[in-house]
Write a protein that holds these residues in place. Structure first.
Motif, PDB file in Angstrom:
ATOM      1  N   THR A  19       0.865  -1.181   0.000  1.00 49.51           N
ATOM      2  CA  THR A  19       0.000   0.000   0.000  1.00 49.51           C
ATOM      3  C   THR A  19       0.900   1.230   0.000  1.00 49.51           C
ATOM      4  N   ILE A  20       0.780   2.048  -1.020  1.00 49.61           N
ATOM      5  CA  ILE A  20       1.614   3.242  -1.178  1.00 49.61           C
ATOM      6  C   ILE A  20       0.803   4.464  -0.753  1.00 49.61           C
ATOM      7  N   GLY A  21       1.369   5.266   0.132  1.00 50.62           N
ATOM      8  CA  GLY A  21       0.664   6.435   0.635  1.00 50.62           C
ATOM      9  C   GLY A  21       0.588   7.562  -0.374  1.00 50.62           C
ATOM     10  N   PRO A  67       8.164   4.158   7.045  1.00 53.09           N
ATOM     11  CA  PRO A  67       7.339   5.169   7.710  1.00 53.09           C
ATOM     12  C   PRO A  67       7.163   6.423   6.839  1.00 53.09           C
ATOM     13  N   PRO A  68       6.231   7.290   7.194  1.00 49.79           N
ATOM     14  CA  PRO A  68       6.058   8.536   6.443  1.00 49.79           C
ATOM     15  C   PRO A  68       7.316   9.408   6.501  1.00 49.79           C
ATOM     16  N   ASN A  69       7.507  10.216   5.448  1.00 47.14           N
ATOM     17  CA  ASN A  69       8.587  11.213   5.395  1.00 47.14           C
ATOM     18  C   ASN A  69       9.976  10.589   5.526  1.00 47.14           C
ATOM     19  N   CYS A  70      10.155   9.431   4.895  1.00 46.39           N
ATOM     20  CA  CYS A  70      11.441   8.749   4.955  1.00 46.39           C
ATOM     21  C   CYS A  70      11.975   8.471   3.551  1.00 46.39           C
ATOM     22  N   THR A  71      13.278   8.196   3.466  1.00 38.70           N
ATOM     23  CA  THR A  71      13.910   7.772   2.224  1.00 38.70           C
ATOM     24  C   THR A  71      14.545   6.413   2.442  1.00 38.70           C
ATOM     25  N   ALA A  72      14.188   5.455   1.576  1.00 40.37           N
ATOM     26  CA  ALA A  72      14.718   4.090   1.685  1.00 40.37           C
ATOM     27  C   ALA A  72      15.664   3.816   0.520  1.00 40.37           C
ATOM     28  N   VAL A  73      16.817   3.212   0.829  1.00 41.90           N
ATOM     29  CA  VAL A  73      17.877   2.987  -0.151  1.00 41.90           C
ATOM     30  C   VAL A  73      18.460   1.597   0.056  1.00 41.90           C
ATOM     31  N   GLY A  74      18.836   0.918  -1.039  1.00 39.84           N
ATOM     32  CA  GLY A  74      19.657  -0.283  -0.933  1.00 39.84           C
ATOM     33  C   GLY A  74      18.913  -1.591  -1.113  1.00 39.84           C
ATOM     34  N   ILE A  75      19.679  -2.695  -0.987  1.00 40.63           N
ATOM     35  CA  ILE A  75      19.169  -4.060  -1.135  1.00 40.63           C
ATOM     36  C   ILE A  75      19.681  -4.890   0.046  1.00 40.63           C
ATOM     37  N   THR A  88       3.034  -1.076   4.221  1.00 43.98           N
ATOM     38  CA  THR A  88       2.717   0.296   3.814  1.00 43.98           C
ATOM     39  C   THR A  88       3.984   1.116   3.617  1.00 43.98           C
ATOM     40  N   VAL A  89       3.999   1.904   2.563  1.00 41.24           N
ATOM     41  CA  VAL A  89       5.006   2.947   2.375  1.00 41.24           C
ATOM     42  C   VAL A  89       4.312   4.263   2.708  1.00 41.24           C
ATOM     43  N   GLY A  90       4.768   4.934   3.750  1.00 40.59           N
ATOM     44  CA  GLY A  90       4.063   6.086   4.285  1.00 40.59           C
ATOM     45  C   GLY A  90       4.072   7.310   3.382  1.00 40.59           C
ATOM     46  N   ASP A  91       3.192   8.247   3.703  1.00 38.85           N
ATOM     47  CA  ASP A  91       3.070   9.485   2.931  1.00 38.85           C
ATOM     48  C   ASP A  91       4.401  10.226   2.838  1.00 38.85           C
ATOM     49  N   ASN A  92       4.627  10.838   1.677  1.00 36.85           N
ATOM     50  CA  ASN A  92       5.783  11.721   1.423  1.00 36.85           C
ATOM     51  C   ASN A  92       7.129  11.000   1.478  1.00 36.85           C
ATOM     52  N   SER A  93       7.116   9.695   1.373  1.00 36.02           N
ATOM     53  CA  SER A  93       8.373   8.949   1.416  1.00 36.02           C
ATOM     54  C   SER A  93       8.961   8.796   0.017  1.00 36.02           C
ATOM     55  N   ARG A  94      10.239   8.409  -0.021  1.00 33.99           N
ATOM     56  CA  ARG A  94      10.963   8.253  -1.279  1.00 33.99           C
ATOM     57  C   ARG A  94      11.657   6.893  -1.287  1.00 33.99           C
TER      58      ARG A  94
END
Length: 211
Positions: free
Chosen positions: A120-122, A156-164, A138-144
């Motif tokens: 579920t994408i916010g 969580p919301p307002n976060c940036t996720a990177v990598g494998i 869930t991928v929270g609102d305003n995340s990247r």
């Protein structure tokens, strides 16, 4: 209502795509617009138990655009799909409003879940090219989500996720700290280090020969 949604979508493309020249070009030639428009019809058929017709519409759209959206997926308003080739969105995936998705993205499952299998994408989420978001979280609102990241757990919301596998590197505008973190920018080049070691050995040998 249909024309209002199209007008809002066109404005969203103009705001996010610097290559967009005109409303007519976006409406008629952008594969993302066509794919989402076809999905609206396919989803209506799916919800009203015209499953075969829904699949026929979605597969026809896939052949025309290179974007595969299952008729059961739920998509919010003003979704911008940039380029779009190779995007796959699963049956139980949900996408909020004002999201931006680049080519090669998969919103899929892991094969381990039943029922709700896809993410579920916010709202106002950006998923960069090649990213894979796999599982019923869930991928929270305003995340990247960064390019080529593989996301296997909640963001969580307002976060940036990177990598494998993906990890959070920015949270609420602040950089996350990691124990033993590797500096990906200033990391030593192993080839250059090996060449320097060979040069040092040659200097030592030349010095011995001269003596």
């Amino acid at each position: 209502m249909l024309f209002q949604n199209l007008r809002e979508t066109i404005q969203a493309y103009k705001a996010r795509d610097p290559a967009a020249r005109s409303s007519l070009e976006i409406a008629l030639l952008y594969p993302g617009v066509r794919a989402v428009r076809s999905h609206r019809w396919a989803h209506w058929c799916y919800e009203h138990n015209f499953k075969f017709l829904a699949r026929w519409i979605s597969q026809s759209s896939r052949k025309a655009t290179g974007i595969e959206i299952h008729p059961g997926a739920r998509i919010g308003k003003r979704l911008v799909i940039d380029h779009g080739m190779g995007i796959v969105i699963g049956e139980t995936a949900e996408i909020g409003d004002d999201c931006l998705i680049y080519h090669g993205v998969t919103l899929g499952g892991t094969g381990k879940d039943v029922g709700k299998r896809h993410p579920t994408i916010g709202n106002n989420v950006m998923i960069s090219c090649g990213a894979k978001v796999l599982g019923p979280f869930t991928v929270g609102d305003n995340s990247r989500i960064a390019a080529n990241a593989v996301v296997l757990s909640e963001v969580p919301p307002n976060c940036t996720a990177v990598g494998i596998p993906a990890r959070i590197v920015w949270r609420e505008g602040h950089r996350e700290n990691f124990v033993g973190e590797v500096d990906q920018i200033h990391i030593t080049d192993p080839v250059a280090a090996e060449l320097n070691a060979i040069k040092e050995q040659l200097l030592i040998l030349n010095t011995r020969i001269q003596r």
